[in-house]
Design a protein around this motif. Structure first.
Motif, PDB file in Angstrom:
ATOM      1  N   ASP A 150       0.918  -1.216   0.182  1.00 42.96           N
ATOM      2  CA  ASP A 150      -0.056  -0.023   0.001  1.00 42.96           C
ATOM      3  C   ASP A 150       0.676   1.305  -0.022  1.00 42.96           C
ATOM      4  O   ASP A 150       0.456   2.326  -0.344  1.00 42.96           O
ATOM      5  CB  ASP A 150      -0.926   0.150   1.245  1.00 42.96           C
ATOM      6  CG  ASP A 150      -2.137  -1.024   0.846  1.00 42.96           C
ATOM      7  OD1 ASP A 150      -2.340  -1.475  -0.104  1.00 42.96           O
ATOM      8  OD2 ASP A 150      -2.771  -1.307   2.073  1.00 42.96           O
ATOM      9  N   SER A 194      -2.387  -6.600  -2.250  1.00 48.29           N
ATOM     10  CA  SER A 194      -2.767  -5.084  -2.258  1.00 48.29           C
ATOM     11  C   SER A 194      -3.295  -4.947  -3.934  1.00 48.29           C
ATOM     12  O   SER A 194      -2.443  -5.364  -4.719  1.00 48.29           O
ATOM     13  CB  SER A 194      -1.979  -4.181  -1.812  1.00 48.29           C
ATOM     14  OG  SER A 194      -2.344  -2.823  -2.347  1.00 48.29           O
ATOM     15  N   ALA A 208      -2.885  -2.016  -4.967  1.00 51.59           N
ATOM     16  CA  ALA A 208      -2.146  -0.568  -4.864  1.00 51.59           C
ATOM     17  C   ALA A 208      -1.427  -0.513  -6.226  1.00 51.59           C
ATOM     18  O   ALA A 208      -0.948  -1.380  -6.676  1.00 51.59           O
ATOM     19  CB  ALA A 208      -1.216  -0.338  -3.873  1.00 51.59           C
TER      20      ALA A 208
END
Lengths: 309, 309, 309, 309
Positions: free
Chosen positions: A19, A273, A275
């Motif tokens: 992240d 994630s 991200a």
């Protein structure tokens, strides 16, 4: 194995980030193992959808080397760069690390047949004649249009050209034309793997493609479609493909696609994630719920999507 | 009826030609009647997919007038032109002939927000403030990107702007943004009808679109999807839409799409010939058989496609 | 006279308007006579700098016919259009009115050698094989790049192709390449007249061009440069050219150029008003005074500019 | 010294190579000393004309550091890159090495005002708020058009934005607009240095520019023009400028320009070889003799060109 006889699915690997933006090495490993288990024939890293331009030189090499070590199957590495010095540096490094070849997209300023042919000749010379390379033919993103005859010139001029990542759009007639060149002996065989998020994979296989090179979030499904199609099970291939088409279509939205892909891979437990590094963005809330809805619909017929829901 | 409250499907009409290239008036009539029977809320003529640039000025007016006379419903006429004199001339003529409004796409040289806003202000002035107009927002073809804020400026600057033909890609967030502007009272309501061959119609409706403005070869299906979606029958809308998605996707191939569309409309008995004027081309043999296969698959669940097979 | 042996200056004529936007016929006549007196070999009307797209069909024909009647020398008419029907209509009409040929620019979507060649073949067929045509090769504006080999293909494929309006940039090597094709008998002779506002006319003549086709506000000077250069008076040609180069350079600013041109022609008493139709704009005050300053500097060595000051 | 108050000429430095393609360090030193002696106020390295994309990361840093050490004046370093990771890496390194700031060009995919503003905000954040940066506004090469209002937004949003490399074309009105913003206090002052090979430097100074940032092969002349213009000696500035304009214009040919520049710098004894790395090419024979001719003509009035002949 030589790239020019490759068949099956080369999965375009995203680059997983934490992240906070650091490269997520545990997710790289888990993802690589998933691709192998999913029936991939190879993996492609550092492509456009691998956020390659967002990595610095050391990170790029590290990501490629990590996937290569873990994969135990051919890995193609994107080395597209604004100049030949950086392209050569990365190409030599990843070949030393065990890559099967490199992929090169044309700069978006090329506007004539001769300039495209000249570019690939110079690029092939820059990376070295011993480095197998893949042409990335993706006009929608790169604004460069290569006719079948131009691709033939590149293949015939450069012995190290071994594969075409075909993502012209529309592109079905192009596959037929290239296979026709092979039949009339005016072009040697190269592997044709199709991109475009898989949007036309059903018919691309029937036109003579050898498989897919794309990163749709269910590469296991792509592998099944390629296998069914190669086995002549036309209806079964289309049935499976059509069940995923609403999501394939959704993922194929330029700029949104990678967010969808990472979101589903995260939901499937493959990366930690979703991200992206800037300027990438996560999926908006409404889009997220649309993807959820599509996954639930796929899950009615494909158990893989159930695992994701 | 005012265009700004339009809902449903405005069918983008192709221009039917005889095999020798002459405009086919009998097919225009039959097609117009079919669109009415198919549940269309309106018809759009002389768009990109209507081969408008291939008609001379007299032909263009004649085609528009013929459809208007027969339709008995609102007809929007594309008046996009390289200059304002020709745009004005056609706009005045078709309004005199009974058109509900005109559609204007931006020239592909516009590159700044202000230049887009200025262009629509000058165009609106050129055609006259009494002529309702539709913005065509189609970056894939026109290379002009309009943010939601730019569209708001055009709407707020020009009282005669009544509708958005939305075919940005990706474009779902844009619909949400525009409807958000309405909710916060920073933009008055205009009708949003979606193009892009219908490729995202399922979710576009859920984001707040009023319907479709596209020429997919089963406009009757589009009308049903819009109706089901507006009635809150989400799953039913998606089921119907998904059954057609493989063909919608196939038709959405740039340059090939119109050939598919005319071929299917011919098979459905709606137009007599699939002929296009140059530089258009008929469907290649392999493509034709692919479309046949897709029609047969649709026919398993949608009787409309059975009539076409 | 046949266009393929043309030499000298074909002046790109602006279209004079009254301040209220109506076509100014008296100025057309005066301008035509001035071009003849200035030593022009021909006149080109309805080009980009003639605001052709801003005229409706009737106006376009009237302007062309008026210049043709008055000129008594070859007149080339721009017939570039979004489609072949309008192109054909205008081409036939102006040829009937006495034009020497027509000029065709490629649509800015063409991206491959074959597509450019195909376009000109279809265009030549559309207007009729009896209509001599000029290729307009202007990548800066049209975004289409034609290699010398592509131009050769167009010339060899189409007997009615007679002239190249050369305004590639950079373009000196292209002239040398095309003249080389003639010397090695791989391409028949066509006239090469150079545009780009004359910015490289000095060296273009030395590379083998036959003259200029441009609308710089002192066509009389261009005619003298062509004459001096053809006579081998190199230094004299450059001296005259260089005296005007600051203004040629100033006029060559895209978008501003026509305003400069009309302003100077108005000051020279050739047209009554500098008015353009929208979206064109008059010269801003600062620019006007810069042009005045440049005219005064030219006037130190060239009497023509004194008349303008 | 802070970049935002910079005045005079920042010379765009080419990167000198040996004939075999290695970076020529002795020529870098000689060139740097020449620029200082020529009256430069600063130097810009690793720009487009510095063949930056052809250097690998280590070479790029080495070239920048070498010039910085030798120059004793502000050095701006081009850090344009396909992604922020590489941009940040180079920016931090060259700032550590003593650079005065960095220059950033926009990626050529940006098409809306907001996307341009967002890009510069993200870039400024990526390199760090302590790194002064220069906007490179060069639509002809980068296909990104920034209105004066967009530049104002970038300046006002980012305290680290200190300078505009202005090479919009046409661009005179833009300078006037930006200086107008300063006068009405809607934008803080930044230095405006003009590029475009100097083609409009005469009038750009009069519109309010602070100087030039370009690499024309006689930077000493540019410095004199800036000095004369700043001193109000208008005619003298234009006389000197006009003597060089034929060569400035010749050098401004896209793609050919750098070959001209390196050829003249070699003839002037400043760099040892005119070699470029691929895909660059040396000047063709005919072009070489044209440049020689232009140098001889300049030499009639400017002794600097005599040294070059």
């Amino acid at each position: 194995m030589s790239l020019d006889t490759a068949r099956g699915v080369y999965v375009i690997a995203p680059t997983p980030f934490h992240d906070d933006g650091r490269v997520d090495e545990a997710s790289i490993d888990r993802m690589t193992e998933f691709f192998v288990a999913a029936g991939a024939a190879g993996i492609t890293v550092l492509g456009q959808m691998g956020e390659a331009p967002k990595l610095d030189a050391a990170e790029a090499l590290a990501v490629a080397a990590r996937v290569i070590r873990r994969a135990g199957m051919p890995v193609v590495v994107g080395v597209t760069a604004p100049g030949f010095a950086a392209m050569r540096a990365l190409a030599r490094e990843v070949m030393d690390a065990g890559a099967a070849g490199v992929m090169i997209a044309p700069p978006n300023t090329l506007r004539t047949d001769d300039s495209i042919v000249a570019y690939y000749r110079q690029a092939a010379e820059a990376i070295g004649a011993d480095v197998p390379f893949v042409i990335q033919d993706y006009p929608l993103t790169f604004s460069v249009q290569m006719t079948p005859a131009v691709i033939r010139r590149i293949v015939q001029d450069n012995a190290s050209c071994r594969m075409l990542k075909h993502e012209d759009w529309p592109g079905l007639e192009k596959i037929s034309a290239l296979r026709g060149f092979e039949r009339d002996d005016s072009m040697r065989h190269v592997s044709i793997l199709c991109g475009n998020g898989g949007l036309f994979l059903d018919f691309e296989m029937e036109r003579g493609a050898d498989g897919a090179m794309t990163g749709y979030c269910f590469p296991d499904m792509l592998a099944d479609v390629v296998r069914l199609s190669a086995a002549g099970q036309r209806d079964a291939a289309h049935d499976l493909f059509d069940a995923h088409l609403p999501l394939i279509r959704y993922e194929q939205q330029q700029g949104v696609g990678l967010a969808v892909r990472k979101y589903v891979l995260m939901r499937r437990g493959i990366i930690a994630s979703e991200a992206q590094r800037p300027p990438g963005a996560r999926l908006a809330a409404a889009a997220r719920s649309e993807v959820d809805y599509l996954l639930a619909r796929i899950a009615r017929t494909d158990a893989r999507a159930r695992l994701a829901s």
